[in-house]
Design an enzyme around this catalytic site. Structure first.
Site, PDB file in Angstrom:
ATOM      1  N   GLU A   1       0.830  -1.196   0.000  1.00 28.93           N
ATOM      2  CA  GLU A   1       0.000   0.000   0.000  1.00 28.93           C
ATOM      3  C   GLU A   1       0.869   1.253   0.000  1.00 28.93           C
ATOM      4  O   GLU A   1       1.766   1.396   0.834  1.00 28.93           O
ATOM      5  CB  GLU A   1      -0.890   0.036   1.243  1.00 28.93           C
ATOM      6  CG  GLU A   1      -1.838  -1.140   1.364  1.00 28.93           C
ATOM      7  CD  GLU A   1      -2.490  -1.208   2.737  1.00 28.93           C
ATOM      8  OE1 GLU A   1      -3.582  -1.780   2.831  1.00 28.93           O
ATOM      9  OE2 GLU A   1      -1.890  -0.704   3.722  1.00 28.93           O
ATOM     10  N   CYS A   2       0.608   2.160  -0.908  1.00 22.38           N
ATOM     11  CA  CYS A   2       1.201   3.488  -0.951  1.00 22.38           C
ATOM     12  C   CYS A   2       2.728   3.417  -0.871  1.00 22.38           C
ATOM     13  O   CYS A   2       3.369   3.107  -1.860  1.00 22.38           O
ATOM     14  CB  CYS A   2       0.619   4.364   0.157  1.00 22.38           C
ATOM     15  SG  CYS A   2       0.760   6.139  -0.205  1.00 22.38           S
ATOM     16  N   GLY A   3       3.341   3.694   0.286  1.00 25.77           N
ATOM     17  CA  GLY A   3       4.790   3.613   0.389  1.00 25.77           C
ATOM     18  C   GLY A   3       5.324   2.250   0.043  1.00 25.77           C
ATOM     19  O   GLY A   3       6.389   2.113  -0.567  1.00 25.77           O
TER      20      GLY A   3
END
Length: 454
Positions: free
Chosen positions: A331-333
């Site tokens: 997720e994301c990072g």
């Protein structure tokens, strides 16, 4: 089910009014009194809960009425506050700010009503006097039941307080239970995603000690506790969450300064379903732990590009494992870490190379806010057509964000394509809240069990 649970919700007219500072000071003061407080955050925020837990070890959760129905929020609150003497809920943004910026849906106000929690409004007294009464009156009258039962003043002097408290009580009919003075040396720093993480604040415990001491001297803590005790019993429906496996498949979870954004309720759900969580550091480790799957959460990898790039052993281990079919949620990072390269605040460097392209800072928020994700194809977490509610908050963008899911915002209806999804990988910018659709978590745990038995 039903249980007595003293509880308060601290809210404010806007972001930046001192909610987190006041909440952290109060949590420490309550801990010093031996009350073992729980700490819950309204809305999709990772960083404030990190402060709550890192500082005093407070149990807690996110309470978010976009992600879950009201009864689920009450159940999560009860679960998080098990064994605690009092629960302190922290609001999000302004008290009435909800979905789309033009509704009060999923606002802190709605959480207060759904959980029957008395709300305390924090007013910033800097540069104001009787106008605070007009502001408070507006908040009391804006909805038929505001839920606001008391007031605290922030950035207030003793002289101001002696003048303002009687005036506010006379004009608005609510008790003013104290104030917190301006303490410049105790300020909690911010960056583009909000507060910096608890690990990064120099002298954090000393700052917290000074804040708690100031609060004990200037706030009627006994009055707050009496208000909390006046909350009615918390009521919720029990949920059946039988485990998916008793084999104990290990899910390796990245956790260090670069990867630290996780919903605790999502992790707890995976554990209840039978997964064993083992934590490791992409920054400092040199190999993956023996595992059936990998979870790379969000965080600040852009601050540690050189260190992540220099740890070639870890990058190679992750690349080989994921390309070999290790079930992976990023997720994301975590998604940025799986790309070929990342341009961060300390330069550009190679990442794991599992997914094509690179990412960079765009200088502005990209696709910010709540979304509903709907799958276009069968994948690691769900079948085509199935949906889950999620959240995006990022300044970075990637060459290829994927297109295996559609994302739609709840009020405007604006949408876009996102996420790389296969039978073994789910990677993209959105942060998932697994209790929003536990079927996603169940499918992941079943996939971990199959991987573990090989």
């Amino acid at each position: 089910m039903e249980r007595a649970l003293p509880r308060l919700l601290l809210a404010a007219p806007r972001s930046g009014a001192g909610k987190t500072t006041m909440v952290c000071a109060l949590l420490q003061a309550l801990t010093d009194r031996g009350l073992r407080p729980a700490a819950c955050k309204c809305g999709p925020d990772y960083i404030d809960p990190l402060f709550h837990s890192e500082l005093i070890g407070a149990r807690g959760c996110n309470l978010d009425l976009f992600f879950t129905p009201a009864d689920t929020a009450r159940r999560l609150l009860a679960d998080s506050a098990e064994g605690c003497g009092v629960a302190v809920l922290e609001g999000v943004m302004g008290y009435y700010d909800g979905l789309g910026g033009v509704t009060d849906e999923a606002s802190a106000h709605r959480v207060a009503l759904a959980t029957e929690t008395p709300a305390v409004l924090i007013l910033d007294a800097r540069g104001a006097s009787l106008s605070l009464a007009a502001q408070l009156r507006g908040f009391l009258d804006f909805r038929p039941d505001s839920g606001i039962r008391a007031v605290l003043l922030n950035r207030c002097t003793a002289m101001q307080y002696r003048m303002l408290a009687p005036a506010l009580e006379k004009e608005c009919g609510l008790p003013v239970l104290g104030y917190l003075p301006t303490l410049p040396d105790c300020a909690l720093e911010s960056r583009h995603l909000g507060l910096v993480t608890a690990q990064e604040v120099d002298g954090l415990r000393e700052k917290l000690r000074r804040l708690a001491d100031a609060l004990e001297a200037t706030v009627d803590v006994d009055g707050l506790l009496a208000l909390a005790a006046a909350a009615p019993p918390l009521r919720w429906e029990a949920a059946a969450e039988p485990p998916e496996t008793d084999a104990g498949p290990v899910l390796a979870v990245a956790r260090d300064r670069a990867f630290c954004f996780y919903y605790r309720e999502s992790l707890r759900l995976l554990e209840r379903l039978g997964a064993r969580l083992v934590y490791f550091s992409p920054l400092d480790g040199d190999s993956l732990p023996a595992c059936a799957g990998l979870y790379l959460g969000g965080g600040y990898p852009e601050l540690y590009v050189r260190r992540l790039a220099a740890n070639g052993a870890m990058r190679r281990a992750i690349r080989e494992a994921v390309l070999d079919g290790l079930p992976t949620l990023a997720e994301c990072g975590g998604f940025l870490y799986l790309l070929e390269a990342l341009e961060g605040e300390d330069g550009r460097g190679p990442m794991c190379g599992v997914l094509p392209g690179s990412a960079r800072n765009t200088g502005k928020l990209r696709r910010f806010g709540y979304v509903t994700l709907t799958a276009r194809r069968d994948n690691l977490l769900c079948n085509a057509g199935e949906s889950i509610r999620a959240h995006e908050f990022h300044y970075y963008d990637a060459d290829d964000c994927g297109g295996d899911f559609s994302a739609v915002k709840p009020v405007s209806g604006r949408g876009w394509d996102c996420i790389h999804a296969t039978e073994t990988v789910f990677a993209g910018f959105p942060h998932l809240y697994l209790p929003a659709n536990p079927a996603f978590a169940r499918r992941l745990v079943r996939r971990l069990e199959r991987s573990w038995s090989k």
